[in-house]
Design a protein around this motif. Structure first.
Motif, PDB file in Angstrom:
ATOM      1  N   PRO A 152     -20.197  -0.141 -11.053  1.00 19.96           N
ATOM      2  CA  PRO A 152     -20.706  -0.180  -9.684  1.00 19.96           C
ATOM      3  C   PRO A 152     -21.408   1.076  -9.187  1.00 19.96           C
ATOM      4  CG  PRO A 152     -18.352   0.231  -9.650  1.00 19.96           C
ATOM      5  CD  PRO A 152     -18.717   0.020 -11.086  1.00 19.96           C
ATOM      6  N   TYR A 199     -30.983  -3.022  -3.809  1.00 21.81           N
ATOM      7  CA  TYR A 199     -29.875  -2.804  -2.887  1.00 21.81           C
ATOM      8  C   TYR A 199     -30.285  -2.962  -1.433  1.00 21.81           C
ATOM      9  CZ  TYR A 199     -27.477  -1.094  -6.998  1.00 21.81           C
ATOM     10  OH  TYR A 199     -26.898  -1.015  -8.240  1.00 21.81           O
ATOM     11  N   THR A 276     -22.063   1.663  -1.813  1.00 28.45           N
ATOM     12  CA  THR A 276     -22.781   0.646  -2.579  1.00 28.45           C
ATOM     13  C   THR A 276     -22.467  -0.760  -2.095  1.00 28.45           C
ATOM     14  OG1 THR A 276     -22.834   2.068  -4.543  1.00 28.45           O
ATOM     15  CG2 THR A 276     -23.104  -0.297  -4.905  1.00 28.45           C
ATOM     16  N   GLU A 277     -21.219  -0.997  -1.705  1.00 23.74           N
ATOM     17  CA  GLU A 277     -20.770  -2.353  -1.401  1.00 23.74           C
ATOM     18  C   GLU A 277     -20.784  -2.687   0.084  1.00 23.74           C
ATOM     19  OE1 GLU A 277     -20.537  -4.270  -3.783  1.00 23.74           O
ATOM     20  OE2 GLU A 277     -20.334  -2.909  -5.482  1.00 23.74           O
ATOM     21  N   ASP A 278     -21.248  -1.785   0.950  1.00 19.34           N
ATOM     22  CA  ASP A 278     -21.242  -2.120   2.376  1.00 19.34           C
ATOM     23  C   ASP A 278     -22.653  -2.465   2.857  1.00 19.34           C
ATOM     24  OD1 ASP A 278     -22.636   0.220   2.929  1.00 19.34           O
ATOM     25  OD2 ASP A 278     -20.993   1.228   3.920  1.00 19.34           O
ATOM     26  N   ASN A 348     -23.759 -11.938   2.791  1.00 18.78           N
ATOM     27  CA  ASN A 348     -23.225 -10.618   3.145  1.00 18.78           C
ATOM     28  C   ASN A 348     -22.689 -10.553   4.573  1.00 18.78           C
ATOM     29  OD1 ASN A 348     -22.495  -8.058   2.245  1.00 18.78           O
ATOM     30  ND2 ASN A 348     -24.358  -7.094   3.001  1.00 18.78           N
ATOM     31  N   THR A 402     -11.876  -5.405   0.912  1.00 17.13           N
ATOM     32  CA  THR A 402     -11.811  -4.144   0.191  1.00 17.13           C
ATOM     33  C   THR A 402     -11.382  -3.051   1.159  1.00 17.13           C
ATOM     34  OG1 THR A 402     -14.094  -3.498   0.644  1.00 17.13           O
ATOM     35  CG2 THR A 402     -13.721  -4.869  -1.284  1.00 17.13           C
ATOM     36  N   ASP A 428     -10.961  -2.910  -4.593  1.00 14.26           N
ATOM     37  CA  ASP A 428     -11.560  -4.243  -4.458  1.00 14.26           C
ATOM     38  C   ASP A 428     -10.450  -5.249  -4.745  1.00 14.26           C
ATOM     39  OD1 ASP A 428     -13.207  -6.403  -4.240  1.00 14.26           O
ATOM     40  OD2 ASP A 428     -14.622  -5.784  -5.785  1.00 14.26           O
ATOM     41  N   LYS A 433     -16.372  -7.839  -4.181  1.00 14.06           N
ATOM     42  CA  LYS A 433     -17.588  -7.019  -4.075  1.00 14.06           C
ATOM     43  C   LYS A 433     -18.085  -6.503  -5.418  1.00 14.06           C
ATOM     44  CE  LYS A 433     -19.400  -6.251  -0.708  1.00 14.06           C
ATOM     45  NZ  LYS A 433     -20.457  -7.037  -0.018  1.00 14.06           N
ATOM     46  N   THR A 434     -17.199  -6.048  -6.288  1.00 17.48           N
ATOM     47  CA  THR A 434     -17.645  -5.461  -7.555  1.00 17.48           C
ATOM     48  C   THR A 434     -17.558  -6.428  -8.731  1.00 17.48           C
ATOM     49  OG1 THR A 434     -15.443  -4.628  -8.169  1.00 17.48           O
ATOM     50  CG2 THR A 434     -16.813  -3.210  -6.767  1.00 17.48           C
TER      51      THR A 434
END
Length: 491
Positions: A152, A199, A276-278, A348, A402, A428, A433-434
């Motif tokens: 990730p 992204y 990265t995941e938000d 999302n 998460t 997570d 998310k990952t």
């Protein structure tokens, strides 16, 4: 092959004037006489008897000269800047949703393209109307213990590659929030081309290049290089609401993170898993109101994370933040409800609660810590009864979320160099998310070196580990080590 040509052309365009700077610097240093006065060098980019390319190259030479320490600081209606920039990416405590905290003057540098345009009718019109134009190119390279994907880790997801991360062009006008006697306006149109579009893309704005192009041999679906008109918003500044209010309408960067989408705005070249995941951007209306020098309140509505209002995935969402800065300017708290609605998960559409704390130990040392809770409701495959450790394996829908916390410890080595040490924990919980239901830690050390105002170089090393599943190298390892290098070439 277009992207390869674009990469070469972009780098050559930006580096060619820089090479002239270096060549001239070498010639001057070999002479026994002293360099010409700064004033004569500065005048060269404004010499309208010369052609555009000559003025463009001259601007790079000017920017390679030491800054004048006697240049007066612009007026401000805010506390003194708590940090030095450079070498830090910003001199202010973070505040999303505005170009600068209310009461802080426009801090954008004047880069070579804008200087070279100064002798043209267009350039004169832009100067009269306080409109700025600039951008940058960010090539990057990495060496990784993983074979194909660094996920990730972002944005340098493709392992062992030289990559064109970003080619950004910006045209902007920054509203004057220092004055309090009239309404002012601003806008920003920023376009990003490069790998990083994977992204930043918002659904409903050029998103087919990502969402409708399967790429099973790549770490991420979508065309390898793409284009994203990342920012398009207008600002209205009203000085008579409390101590000033800015109303922003359009697509803007998600408010609360320490990190940002654009290369020059970051302490490190890679991003935390938390970031990265938000959410990356939102499209809607946001108000920012300065209650006094220490307190700022923000509230707005948007179409949910990374989704255009005209897209069928849009869900009306609330966004609100409150920023406090201590009277001695050494501490900052910035809690936010970054996205809230009562809808089930869509593109999302996640609920997000986040807070950031900044603390300054001295003028040269400060830290920032961010933590969030993020979750989605009624997500297919994330209900009860799934295979343990396999993300999305349930036949039922359920809630998945998460938790993450990241700390930056930042050191000013001198006026041209900073060092940043980032430590992170990320959980997570169900792998939503990952793709892996596991806890992570990551540890990153990097340096930002300003060669000149127009060129930054960022070497970095990063080690990360997954604790409950093999989450690296395609699920074959529980760790990853990566060495990276990028250059940010402003124009």
């Amino acid at each position: 092959m277009f992207y390869k040509k674009a990469l070469v052309a972009s780098i050559l365009l930006a580096v060619a004037p820089m090479s002239q700077v270096l060549a001239q610097s070498t010639n001057v240093s070999s002479q026994p006489v002293s360099a010409p006065p700064a004033a004569s060098v500065v005048a060269e980019s404004g010499d309208c008897s010369k052609g555009f390319l000559s003025r463009f190259a001259a601007a790079y030479r000017e920017d390679a000269q030491p800054a004048d320490p006697n240049t007066p600081s612009p007026a401000r209606r805010a506390m003194d800047a708590p940090l030095d920039s450079p070498p830090f990416p910003s001199a202010e405590w973070q505040l999303g949703g505005v170009a600068n905290p209310i009461g802080v003057p426009d801090g954008n540098d004047t880069y070579p393209l804008e200087k070279a345009l100064g002798c043209t009718k267009l350039g004169n019109w832009m100067q009269r109307n306080h409109i700025e134009v600039f951008g940058w190119v960010t090539p990057a390279a990495n060496l990784s213990t993983s074979n194909s994907s660094n996920a990730p880790l972002s944005y340098n997801t493709r392992a062992n590659r030289i990559e064109l991360d970003q080619f950004v062009a910006t045209i902007t006008r920054v509203e004057d929030t220092v004055q309090t006697d009239h309404i002012d306006w601003g806008f920003d149109i920023s376009n990003l081309y490069g790998y990083d579009y994977h992204y930043t893309v918002t659904k409903g704005v050029f998103s087919n290049q990502l969402l409708n192009n399967p790429a099973p041999t790549q770490p991420s679906n979508g065309k390898i290089y793409g284009d994203d008109p990342m920012l398009f918003y207008g600002d209205i500044y009203i000085p008579w609401v409390a101590e000033g209010m800015v109303i922003r309408i359009g697509r803007y960067l998600s408010l609360p993170d320490i990190e940002a989408q654009f290369s020059p705005q970051n302490y490190l070249m890679t991003h935390s898993i938390l970031y990265t995941e938000d959410p990356y951007t939102q499209t809607g209306i946001m108000t920012t109101t300065r209650l006094n020098q220490q307190w700022t309140f923000q509230i707005g509505v948007n179409a949910s994370n990374d989704t255009a209002p005209w897209n069928s995935s849009a869900r009306p969402s609330l966004q609100t933040c409150l920023r406090w800065v201590s009277a001695d300017n050494n501490d900052m708290l910035y809690p936010c409800v970054n996205n809230w609605n009562k809808s089930d998960v869509n593109y999302n559409n996640v609920q997000m609660y986040v807070a950031t704390w900044g603390h300054k130990f001295s003028k040269r040392v400060h830290m920032q810590t961010e933590a969030y809770r993020l979750y989605g409701r009624n997500i297919p495959g994330f209900g009860p009864g799934g295979t343990r450790g396999v993300a999305g394996s349930s036949e039922f829908a359920g809630t998945a979320g998460t938790f993450g916390v990241v700390n930056y410890l930042n050191f000013e080595l001198d006026s041209n160099n900073m060092l940043s040490f980032r430590n992170e924990f990320y959980n997570d919980e169900k792998g939503y998310k990952t793709g892996y239901a596991t806890r992570y830690s990551s540890h990153t050390l990097g340096i930002t070196h300003y060669v000149t105002q127009d060129l930054e170089i960022q070497p970095e090393i990063r080690y990360e580990h997954s604790y409950d599943a093999n989450a690296y190298n395609g699920g074959n390892r529980d760790y990853q080590f990566v060495a990276l290098l990028d250059a940010i070439i402003h124009y």
